[in-house]
Design a protein around this motif. Structure first.
Motif, PDB file in Angstrom:
ATOM      1  N   ILE A 124       0.836  -1.025  -0.038  1.00 32.53           N
ATOM      2  CA  ILE A 124      -0.047   0.015  -0.082  1.00 32.53           C
ATOM      3  C   ILE A 124       0.817   1.222   0.130  1.00 32.53           C
ATOM      4  O   ILE A 124       0.613   2.150  -0.778  1.00 32.53           O
ATOM      5  CB  ILE A 124      -0.947  -0.027   1.212  1.00 32.53           C
ATOM      6  CG1 ILE A 124      -2.039  -1.104   0.913  1.00 32.53           C
ATOM      7  CG2 ILE A 124      -1.749   1.393   1.342  1.00 32.53           C
ATOM      8  CD1 ILE A 124      -2.915  -1.206   2.095  1.00 32.53           C
ATOM      9  N   GLU A 128       1.209   4.082  -3.287  1.00 35.21           N
ATOM     10  CA  GLU A 128       0.824   5.174  -3.321  1.00 35.21           C
ATOM     11  C   GLU A 128       2.310   6.007  -3.625  1.00 35.21           C
ATOM     12  O   GLU A 128       2.071   7.211  -4.343  1.00 35.21           O
ATOM     13  CB  GLU A 128       0.416   5.533  -1.936  1.00 35.21           C
ATOM     14  CG  GLU A 128       0.034   6.955  -1.455  1.00 35.21           C
ATOM     15  CD  GLU A 128      -0.200   7.345  -0.213  1.00 35.21           C
ATOM     16  OE1 GLU A 128      -1.149   8.414  -0.015  1.00 35.21           O
ATOM     17  OE2 GLU A 128       0.000   6.986   0.759  1.00 35.21           O
ATOM     18  N   ARG A 134      -4.325   5.971  -2.821  1.00 38.59           N
ATOM     19  CA  ARG A 134      -4.123   5.162  -1.660  1.00 38.59           C
ATOM     20  C   ARG A 134      -5.532   4.342  -1.493  1.00 38.59           C
ATOM     21  O   ARG A 134      -5.336   3.067  -0.915  1.00 38.59           O
ATOM     22  CB  ARG A 134      -3.975   5.922  -0.591  1.00 38.59           C
ATOM     23  CG  ARG A 134      -3.554   5.230   0.735  1.00 38.59           C
ATOM     24  CD  ARG A 134      -3.184   6.409   1.886  1.00 38.59           C
ATOM     25  NE  ARG A 134      -2.654   5.725   3.285  1.00 38.59           N
ATOM     26  CZ  ARG A 134      -1.339   5.089   3.187  1.00 38.59           C
ATOM     27  NH1 ARG A 134      -0.627   5.243   2.158  1.00 38.59           N
ATOM     28  NH2 ARG A 134      -1.151   4.499   4.319  1.00 38.59           N
ATOM     29  N   SER A 137      -5.229   1.306  -3.720  1.00 38.31           N
ATOM     30  CA  SER A 137      -4.293   0.375  -3.335  1.00 38.31           C
ATOM     31  C   SER A 137      -4.793  -0.632  -1.845  1.00 38.31           C
ATOM     32  O   SER A 137      -4.542  -1.814  -2.220  1.00 38.31           O
ATOM     33  CB  SER A 137      -3.080   1.177  -2.741  1.00 38.31           C
ATOM     34  OG  SER A 137      -2.382   1.800  -3.848  1.00 38.31           O
ATOM     35  N   SER A 387      -3.899   1.315   5.936  1.00 39.80           N
ATOM     36  CA  SER A 387      -3.856   2.500   5.276  1.00 39.80           C
ATOM     37  C   SER A 387      -4.386   3.771   5.970  1.00 39.80           C
ATOM     38  O   SER A 387      -3.873   4.585   5.377  1.00 39.80           O
ATOM     39  CB  SER A 387      -4.884   2.162   4.007  1.00 39.80           C
ATOM     40  OG  SER A 387      -6.086   2.160   4.533  1.00 39.80           O
TER      41      SER A 387
END
Length: 427
Positions: A124, A128, A134, A137, A387
């Motif tokens: 992740i 990005e 993001r 991902s 995240s």
């Protein structure tokens, strides 16, 4: 419906939608049911113990510990690096790395949340940094996690094998092709997303020397699935024994070969794995007691009869069954769902002439999709924690990936060869 059945269902639904953990919902509903039925509460303790008395269930803590050891021992990072060398030059290649890495790791961990955590934690931030959104991902890591429940050694397939008394080895084989189809579909989503964005460019092609270097660094990671699955299908050891072999393998590679894990770290890793195993085993135990109680109240029979009464066309029944399981997977823990609904589902499968192995794969794939489906998907929670994004934002980016899973589910449902081809070779 009897007073006992009504009391059980009312308690369970009220507590579950009230936010109580699923194991406590099942336990409280069981206690209320026993009180209304005027049965001694000691029955609950007896059924809890009986629900865990299966040799095959020992594989669950084994594979959980093996997955944690491999993650801390550097195996997952080397898998990612090797996958980067394979597909990073393709348009959308970095997203494909996430999917490909998750597929390899799935053949080690057998768990959707573990796969999302191990691969998402690496990929992740990397995606990005390279220009991917993001939320996309995080959604990709969420959707890739359930591949861990389809490809062996799958913990849900082990549980279904125990519940339905089917061959775990054949169930393992039944999940391979669907898992690979989901992986290919998610890679296609990455390609389309990259082409649409216009910002994500393909990296330079990996040279042969770089590929060989990554292969050499990741050879022990790539060998792990071969050792585990090769031993099972070569009749060297059972799936339960394979979990112990996986732990030993991960320990040796992490401590003595990669040297990224210290002996002093083992206590912390084992305790974390024990927590995860305890949660799963507690749910299994309580769900077994709950399942026994609703079975004596003949609720599974009533549900099966209701579904079968809608139509006598197997195509329609399978569609209704899928919708039912997708709904259950989105609101309920998949382990508890399999144990509670096992009798109902096997009865429906028998009525429409469904192969038991095909049925098992169908159930697990439906509930695996639930692991990535709002509002209660465990992989979704893991990706949100990694995240630092809200579940709502990840869910909006998730729909193309869920669509891929639904398409594969329809193929599995109406083309039995997708799941039965490999088991038929074994037979």
């Amino acid at each position: 419906m009897s007073a006992v059945a009504l009391a059980i269902l009312a308690t369970f639904l009220t507590t579950m939608f009230g936010g109580m953990p699923i194991a406590f919902c099942l336990g409280l509903a069981s206690i209320i049911g026993l009180l209304v039925a005027d049965l001694p509460l000691v029955v609950l303790a007896q059924r809890i113990i009986a629900g865990t008395q299966s040799f095959s269930l020992l594989a669950i803590p084994g594979f959980i510990l093996a997955g944690d050891l491999m993650m801390h021992g550097g195996l997952s990072r080397r898998l990612v690096r090797f996958c980067q060398c394979l597909v990073q030059h393709v348009t959308g290649g970095l997203g494909m790395v996430t999917v490909l890495s998750a597929t390899f790791f799935a053949a080690i961990s057998g768990s959707a949340p573990a796969t999302t955590a191990a691969i998402g934690g690496i990929m992740i931030p990397e995606m990005e940094q390279r220009g991917w959104r993001r939320d996309f991902s995080a959604a990709l890591a969420t959707a890739s996690g359930p591949i861990g429940q389809m490809i062996p050694p799958s913990i849900p397939l082990i549980i279904w094998g125990v519940v339905a008394e089917e061959s775990i080895s054949q169930l393992f084989l039944a999940g391979i092709i669907p898992g690979l189809l989901v992986a290919l579909g998610l890679m296609l989503v990455c390609y389309i997303a990259a082409r649409r964005s216009g910002q994500i460019r393909a990296s330079s092609r990996t040279t042969l020397s770089e590929l060989l270097k990554a292969l050499d660094a990741g050879k022990w990671s790539l060998l792990a699935p071969l050792v585990i699955l090769g031993g099972i299908y070569g009749s060297v050891f059972t799936p339960t024994e394979a979990s112990a072999i996986a732990v030993l393998y991960a320990l040796i590679i992490g401590v003595f070969v990669h040297r990224e894990m210290k002996i002093a770290d083992l206590g912390r890793i084992v305790v974390a794995s024990m927590r995860t195993s305890a949660i799963i085993c507690f749910i299994i135990a309580i769900a077994s007691a709950f399942g026994w109680l609703i079975a004596i109240e003949q609720l599974p029979t009533a549900i099966a009869a209701a579904i079968l009464s809608i139509s006598d066309n197997p195509i329609v029944i399978l569609l209704i069954l899928n919708l039912f399981l997708l709904f259950i997977g989105a609101i309920m823990d998949n382990i508890a769902a399999m144990i509670i609904l096992g009798t109902t589902l096997t009865a429906i499968g028998a009525q429409i002439g469904l192969d038991p192995v095909h049925l098992g794969a169908l159930v697990v794939i439906n509930l695996a999709i639930g692991m990535a489906t709002p509002p209660f998907g465990y992989s979704l929670f893991v990706a949100a924690a990694i995240s630092k994004l809200s579940i709502e934002r990840i869910s909006l980016a998730l729909w193309p990936m869920l669509l891929v899973s639904f398409v594969v589910l329809m193929l599995v449902t109406y083309l039995p060869a997708v799941t039965l081809f490999l088991p038929s070779l074994m037979r």
